[in-house]
Design an enzyme around this catalytic site. Structure first.
Site, PDB file in Angstrom:
ATOM      1  N   GLU A  63      20.284  -4.065  14.029  1.00 19.55           N
ATOM      2  CA  GLU A  63      19.455  -3.346  13.162  1.00 19.55           C
ATOM      3  C   GLU A  63      19.985  -2.258  12.266  1.00 19.55           C
ATOM      4  O   GLU A  63      21.054  -1.515  12.839  1.00 19.55           O
ATOM      5  CB  GLU A  63      18.446  -2.657  14.019  1.00 19.55           C
ATOM      6  CG  GLU A  63      17.589  -3.552  14.940  1.00 19.55           C
ATOM      7  CD  GLU A  63      16.703  -2.720  15.897  1.00 19.55           C
ATOM      8  OE1 GLU A  63      15.941  -3.389  16.581  1.00 19.55           O
ATOM      9  OE2 GLU A  63      16.536  -1.598  15.577  1.00 19.55           O
ATOM     10  N   CYS A  72      16.308   2.935  18.219  1.00 18.87           N
ATOM     11  CA  CYS A  72      17.429   2.373  18.091  1.00 18.87           C
ATOM     12  C   CYS A  72      17.112   1.053  19.184  1.00 18.87           C
ATOM     13  O   CYS A  72      16.732   1.135  20.087  1.00 18.87           O
ATOM     14  CB  CYS A  72      18.438   2.838  18.528  1.00 18.87           C
ATOM     15  SG  CYS A  72      19.716   2.279  19.415  1.00 18.87           S
TER      16      CYS A  72
HETATM   17  S1  SF4 Z   1      21.114   5.229  23.372  1.00 12.29           S
HETATM   18 FE1  SF4 Z   1      22.513   4.434  24.913  1.00 12.29          FE
HETATM   19  S2  SF4 Z   1      22.056   2.315  25.003  1.00 12.29           S
HETATM   20 FE2  SF4 Z   1      20.975   2.860  23.240  1.00 12.29          FE
HETATM   21  S3  SF4 Z   1      22.783   2.477  21.609  1.00 12.29           S
HETATM   22 FE3  SF4 Z   1      22.962   4.585  22.199  1.00 12.29          FE
HETATM   23  S4  SF4 Z   1      24.368   4.516  23.580  1.00 12.29           S
HETATM   24 FE4  SF4 Z   1      23.695   2.479  23.374  1.00 12.29          FE
END
Ligand code: SF4
Length: 378
Positions: A114, A360
Site C-alpha cells: 500500500e 498501515c
Molecule cells: S506497525 Fe509494526 S507490524 Fe505494522 S508495519 Fe510498522 S513495524 Fe510492521
C-alpha cells in the site's frame, strides 16, 4: 512482467547510460529518458517523442517501466488518496475511483503493498506527503497492526519504493510530491540498502528532486541499523516507533522487541543525533486502556528526556478483527499535557483518511478478507 529486464526506477544515470550505450544510443539519451519519466511523468516509450520510432520500440523491448498494477484506488473525503498495488502482476491496471467503489475480487492477495498520498490541510500549501511501504507485509508483527498479520512476503526494491512515489504524484489533482515518510508496510531498516538507494533517487535532481530534509524513515528499532544510517550522508529524519514506555509492555505489543531493549534504542537514537545533529522523533501509538494512562506518559517523558527528541502521539485507527481501540480524546490530551509539563516537545498527529482505512496495511488486510470471503462463496 519483469522477466529479468532492467527496471527504470531501479537505475541511476550511470547504470542507464551504460545500458543505452550497449544498445547503441549516445550518453545524452539517458538524461532525456530520465526527464520523460521523472519530469514529464511519462513511462510509456511510445509517448517519448524525442526518441526515434525505432528507439522507442527498443526501449519498450529492453526495459521494464512500471511493475505495479493498481488493485484499488481510494479517495477519502479529506483528500487523502490510497493505492493498493500488486507487483509483477502483468500490464493491466484496475484503478477504481472513489471510496464507495466496490472491491474487485482478486484470487491472490499476495505481492500487494500500500501507499498513501496525504495533502496538506491548508489549501494554499503545496505540501503533499507520500507514505510508502518498504516491504510486502512486515516481519515485526506488531499486535495492533494489519501489516504484521500475514508476516513478511518479501522486500521491495529501491525502484518499487520510488514507483510508489511516482504513482502517487500522478494521481488526479496531486502533482509534485514534496515529502516522503517510510511509514507504510514493512520495517525500512530491515531492507536497509534498498531503502537508502530509494532515498538517493527520491532526492536526486535527475530523480524526484525531493529535499532529504522532507524524508522520514520510521523504524521499530534495529539499533545497529540506526547507527549505520547515521553514517549515511543523507540528512533525513529518523523516527523511532516506541509505542510503549517500558520493555515489558513493549514486548507484549511488538514481538520483535524481545530482541532489543528500549534503552538500546534510546542509546542508538542519541548516537544518531550526535553524528547528524538531527533531532529524533519518537512515535507513540496510543491504544485505549493499554498504553495511554498517566503512568505511561510519565515513563515516556523519562525516556524522551534522555535524547534530543520530540514525541509524536498517534491515535490508533481500529483494525477489523484486532482487539485494540482508539483512545478517548480526554486521555490523549492528558497524556500530551504530562509530557509537555515534563518539558518534552509533543505533538498529536492529525488522523487523516479515516474513511478509507488509511492505517498501515489495513486496505490490503480488508481486501484479502473480502477476496477470501468471495472465494468461499458457492
Ligand atoms: S506497525 Fe509494526 S507490524 Fe505494522 S508495519 Fe510498522 S513495524 Fe510492521
Amino acid at each position: 512482467m519483469n522477466e529479468g529486464r532492467p527496471y527504470i526506477f531501479d537505475l541511476d544515470p550511470a547504470q542507464l547510460t551504460a545500458l543505452l550505450s550497449a544498445w547503441g544510443m549516445p550518453a545524452y539519451r539517458a538524461s532525456q529518458l530520465l526527464e520523460w519519466v521523472y519530469r514529464h511523468h511519462v513511462a510509456e516509450p511510445a509517448r517519448m517523442t524525442s526518441f526515434s520510432h525505432a528507439d522507442r520500440e527498443l526501449l519498450a523491448r529492453q526495459l521494464v517501466f512500471t511493475r505495479a498494477a493498481v488493485v484499488r484506488h481510494q479517495l477519502a473525503t479529506d483528500g487523502v488518496q490510497k493505492l493498493l498495488l500488486k507487483w509483477d502482476a502483468g500490464e493491466a491496471d484496475h484503478a477504481v475511483e472513489g471510496s464507495s467503489a466496490a472491491l474487485p475480487v482478486v484470487e491472490d492477495s499476495s505481492r500487494q503493498s500500500e501507499c498513501v498520498m496525504i495533502p496538506s490541510t491548508d489549501p494554499r500549501s503545496t505540501r503533499r506527503t507520500a507514505c510508502v511501504s518498504s516491504q510486502i507485509g512486515c516481519p515485526v508483527g506488531c499486535r495492533f497492526c494489519a501489516s504484521g498479520l500475514g508476516g513478511l512476503d518479501g522486500n521491495l526494491t529501491s525502484g518499487q519504493i520510488v514507483e510508489q512515489v511516482w504513482r502517487l504524484g500522478g494521481l488526479p489533482g496531486v502533482g509534485r510530491i514534496s515529502h516522503v515518510v517510510f511509514m507504510g508496510m514493512g520495517e525500512p531498516l530491515a531492507n536497509f540498502e534498498q531503502v537508502v538507494r530509494a532515498v538517493r533517487t527520491l532526492t536526486a535532481p535527475w530523480g524526484c528532486g525531493i529535499s532529504a530534509r522532507h524524508i522520514t524513515i520510521s523504524t521499530v528499532g534495529l539499533p545497529a541499523q540506526i547507527r549505520r544510517l547515521a553514517e549515511v550522508d543523507l540528512p533525513i529524519t529518523l523516527a523511532i516507533s516506541l509505542h510503549a514506555p517500558n520493555d515489558e509492555l513493549r514486548r507484549r505489543l511488538i514481538p520483535w522487541a524481545q530482541f532489543v531493549s528500549i534503552q538500546q534504542l534510546i542509546d542508538a537514537g542519541r548516537h544518531y543525533f550526535d553524528r547528524t545533529g538531527r533531532e529524533v522523533t519518537l512515535e507513540y501509538t496510543l491504544l485505549r486502556g493499554v498504553n495511554d494512562q498517566p503512568e505511561h506518559a510519565r515513563e515516556l517523558a523519562g525516556l524522551a528526556q534522555q535524547l534530543r527528541s520530540h514525541v509524536n502521539l498517534i491515535r490508533y485507527n481500529e483494525v477489523k478483527g484486532l482487539p485494540y481501540s482508539r483512545p478517548d480524546t480526554a486521555d490523549v490530551r492528558r497524556f500530551q499535557a504530562i509530557l509537555r509539563a515534563a518539558g518534552v516537545n509533543t505533538h498529536i498527529r492529525a488522523s487523516r483518511g479515516r474513511d478509507i482505512a488509511a492505517a498501515c496495511g489495513q486496505l490490503r488486510h480488508e481486501h484479502a478478507e473480502l477476496a477470501r470471503e468471495a472465494a468461499q462463496r458457492p
